[in-house]
Design an enzyme around this catalytic site. Sequence first.
Site, PDB file in Angstrom:
ATOM      1  N   ASN A 102       0.230  -3.951  -0.763  1.00 39.63           N
ATOM      2  CA  ASN A 102      -0.184  -5.091  -1.588  1.00 39.63           C
ATOM      3  C   ASN A 102      -1.295  -5.880  -0.905  1.00 39.63           C
ATOM      4  OD1 ASN A 102       1.828  -4.162  -3.174  1.00 39.63           O
ATOM      5  ND2 ASN A 102       3.300  -5.753  -2.636  1.00 39.63           N
ATOM      6  N   ASP A 104      -1.845  -9.180  -1.736  1.00 41.95           N
ATOM      7  CA  ASP A 104      -1.622 -10.526  -2.267  1.00 41.95           C
ATOM      8  C   ASP A 104      -1.176 -11.564  -1.244  1.00 41.95           C
ATOM      9  OD1 ASP A 104       1.038  -9.767  -1.823  1.00 41.95           O
ATOM     10  OD2 ASP A 104       1.407  -9.286  -3.924  1.00 41.95           O
ATOM     11  N   HIS A 119      -3.840  -1.623   2.386  1.00 44.50           N
ATOM     12  CA  HIS A 119      -4.926  -1.565   1.397  1.00 44.50           C
ATOM     13  C   HIS A 119      -5.781  -2.833   1.389  1.00 44.50           C
ATOM     14  CE1 HIS A 119      -2.687   1.750  -1.073  1.00 44.50           C
ATOM     15  NE2 HIS A 119      -3.301   2.241  -0.028  1.00 44.50           N
ATOM     16  N   CYS A 127     -19.481  -8.602   3.259  1.00 39.00           N
ATOM     17  CA  CYS A 127     -20.765  -8.049   2.824  1.00 39.00           C
ATOM     18  C   CYS A 127     -20.862  -6.629   3.365  1.00 39.00           C
ATOM     19  CB  CYS A 127     -21.923  -8.898   3.343  1.00 39.00           C
ATOM     20  SG  CYS A 127     -23.525  -8.148   2.974  1.00 39.00           S
ATOM     21  N   CYS A 152     -27.859 -11.916   3.109  1.00 36.09           N
ATOM     22  CA  CYS A 152     -28.736 -10.904   2.493  1.00 36.09           C
ATOM     23  C   CYS A 152     -28.649 -10.858   0.969  1.00 36.09           C
ATOM     24  CB  CYS A 152     -28.485  -9.534   3.117  1.00 36.09           C
ATOM     25  SG  CYS A 152     -26.777  -9.100   3.311  1.00 36.09           S
ATOM     26  N   THR A 190       7.482   0.803  -4.811  1.00 37.71           N
ATOM     27  CA  THR A 190       6.256   1.605  -4.855  1.00 37.71           C
ATOM     28  C   THR A 190       6.535   2.917  -5.583  1.00 37.71           C
ATOM     29  OG1 THR A 190       4.531   2.738  -3.590  1.00 37.71           O
ATOM     30  CG2 THR A 190       6.665   2.522  -2.494  1.00 37.71           C
ATOM     31  N   GLU A 217      13.128   2.322 -11.011  1.00 42.14           N
ATOM     32  CA  GLU A 217      13.323   3.682 -11.523  1.00 42.14           C
ATOM     33  C   GLU A 217      13.099   4.689 -10.403  1.00 42.14           C
ATOM     34  OE1 GLU A 217      10.240   3.470 -14.453  1.00 42.14           O
ATOM     35  OE2 GLU A 217       8.701   3.994 -12.980  1.00 42.14           O
TER      36      GLU A 217
HETATM   37  N1  APR Z   1      11.634  -4.280  -8.310  1.00 42.91           N
HETATM   38  C1  APR Z   1      11.549  -3.062  -7.753  1.00 42.91           C
HETATM   39  N2  APR Z   1      10.661  -2.135  -8.170  1.00 42.91           N
HETATM   40  C2  APR Z   1       9.840  -2.470  -9.183  1.00 42.91           C
HETATM   41  C3  APR Z   1       9.873  -3.737  -9.805  1.00 42.91           C
HETATM   42  C4  APR Z   1      10.833  -4.669  -9.334  1.00 42.91           C
HETATM   43  N3  APR Z   1      10.960  -5.891  -9.848  1.00 42.91           N
HETATM   44  N4  APR Z   1       8.928  -3.767 -10.775  1.00 42.91           N
HETATM   45  C5  APR Z   1       8.322  -2.575 -10.743  1.00 42.91           C
HETATM   46  N5  APR Z   1       8.855  -1.774  -9.790  1.00 42.91           N
HETATM   47  C6  APR Z   1       8.470  -0.422  -9.369  1.00 42.91           C
HETATM   48  C7  APR Z   1       7.965   0.465 -10.485  1.00 42.91           C
HETATM   49  O1  APR Z   1       9.068   1.157 -11.056  1.00 42.91           O
HETATM   50  C8  APR Z   1       7.039   1.418  -9.712  1.00 42.91           C
HETATM   51  O2  APR Z   1       7.746   2.538  -9.197  1.00 42.91           O
HETATM   52  O3  APR Z   1       7.368  -0.579  -8.491  1.00 42.91           O
HETATM   53  C9  APR Z   1       6.543   0.568  -8.542  1.00 42.91           C
HETATM   54  C10 APR Z   1       5.107   0.122  -8.663  1.00 42.91           C
HETATM   55  O4  APR Z   1       4.268   1.248  -8.599  1.00 42.91           O
HETATM   56  P1  APR Z   1       2.679   1.136  -8.731  1.00 42.91           P
HETATM   57  O5  APR Z   1       2.322   0.288  -9.895  1.00 42.91           O
HETATM   58  O6  APR Z   1       2.143   2.517  -8.707  1.00 42.91           O
HETATM   59  O7  APR Z   1       2.257   0.326  -7.416  1.00 42.91           O
HETATM   60  P2  APR Z   1       2.084   0.886  -5.928  1.00 42.91           P
HETATM   61  O8  APR Z   1       3.047   1.956  -5.623  1.00 42.91           O
HETATM   62  O9  APR Z   1       2.057  -0.295  -5.037  1.00 42.91           O
HETATM   63  O10 APR Z   1       0.627   1.503  -6.003  1.00 42.91           O
HETATM   64  C11 APR Z   1       0.059   2.029  -4.836  1.00 42.91           C
HETATM   65  O11 APR Z   1      -2.021   2.358  -5.898  1.00 42.91           O
HETATM   66  O12 APR Z   1      -3.614   1.693  -7.380  1.00 42.91           O
HETATM   67  C12 APR Z   1      -3.296   1.728  -6.065  1.00 42.91           C
HETATM   68  O13 APR Z   1      -4.161   0.424  -4.362  1.00 42.91           O
HETATM   69  C13 APR Z   1      -3.226   0.381  -5.411  1.00 42.91           C
HETATM   70  O14 APR Z   1      -1.794  -0.305  -3.599  1.00 42.91           O
HETATM   71  C14 APR Z   1      -1.820   0.305  -4.875  1.00 42.91           C
HETATM   72  C15 APR Z   1      -1.409   1.763  -4.790  1.00 42.91           C
END
Ligand code: APR
Length: 254
Positions: A102, A104, A119, A127, A152, A190, A217
């Site tokens: 993340n 953030d 990331h 820059c 620049c 993730t 999931e």
């Molecule tokens: N609690 C637990 N899991 C959750 C929740 C929650 N409240 N809400 C969503 N999820 C799960 C989803 O089911 C999914 O498996 O979090 C996961 C989010 O997956 P992504 O959207 O693919 O995010 P991430 O894995 O962080 O993506 C990896 O991809 O696009 C790039 O650079 C970006 O860092 C990011 C990387």
Amino acid sequence: MNALIEKAAEIIVKSKNLIALTGAGISVESGIPDFRSAGGLWDKYDPSIYATIEAFHKMPGKVWEMIFDMIELTSSAKPNSGHEALSELESMGLIKSVITQNIDNLHQRAGSINVIEFHGNALRLICLRCGTGYGLEDYRIPERVVPLCRNCQRILKPTVIFFGEMIPQRALFESNFLAESADAVLVVGTSAVVYPAAAIPEVAKQNGAFIIEINLEETGLSENITDIFLQGESGKVLPGLVNSVKSLHGKGKG
Ligand code: APR
């Protein structure tokens, strides 16, 4: 579920080198939608068009439309109980490091100290020509004015890692080292589809670590390497896990 939480808590309490790998899911309860779920950022912006370093070089103004949205979401968000639970595990001496995909800042704001930003970070700008770094406060980001380098005049880029960019060397090196020496990994929120971040639990597993996964999931990890899958929102599951850890920790000491 309770039995699984207790089992996970036992592994955590016994661990000597526990690390966490987090993704966008942990910040969903802070109001930042994840990338790949319906309504996520990649629904609005096709990452192959907006999130590659080539796209940034070719049409930075267009890519900034997505970056403004990203910054707006992240700068107004606050850490949730999931971030706080991980910070508590660190202050108890259990988590050695949080490796986050993340951008953030919410782990740091929740009090986590050893955070590896795999990331990058949306709240710092750089820059690409002269390497000068800037904070968001130096620019009119809320008014959606594209920020330029003061040296620049080139359009700045957030330090977020775009597809096609290298992972920061130090983050990669430290994460590999941590993965190789971990005896347990908490994988939280993730989809584990983006490499090399997704390799972190795989490397740890090859070296004998327990994999505890928290997600809404199942993912590719759940089917292949996860030992304990705790299904649910991380903002609810993680505090429950920390409570179990605390009661075991207390017993261990007594
Ligand atoms: N609690 C637990 N899991 C959750 C929740 C929650 N409240 N809400 C969503 N999820 C799960 C989803 O089911 C999914 O498996 O979090 C996961 C989010 O997956 P992504 O959207 O693919 O995010 P991430 O894995 O962080 O993506 C990896 O991809 O696009 C790039 O650079 C970006 O860092 C990011 C990387």
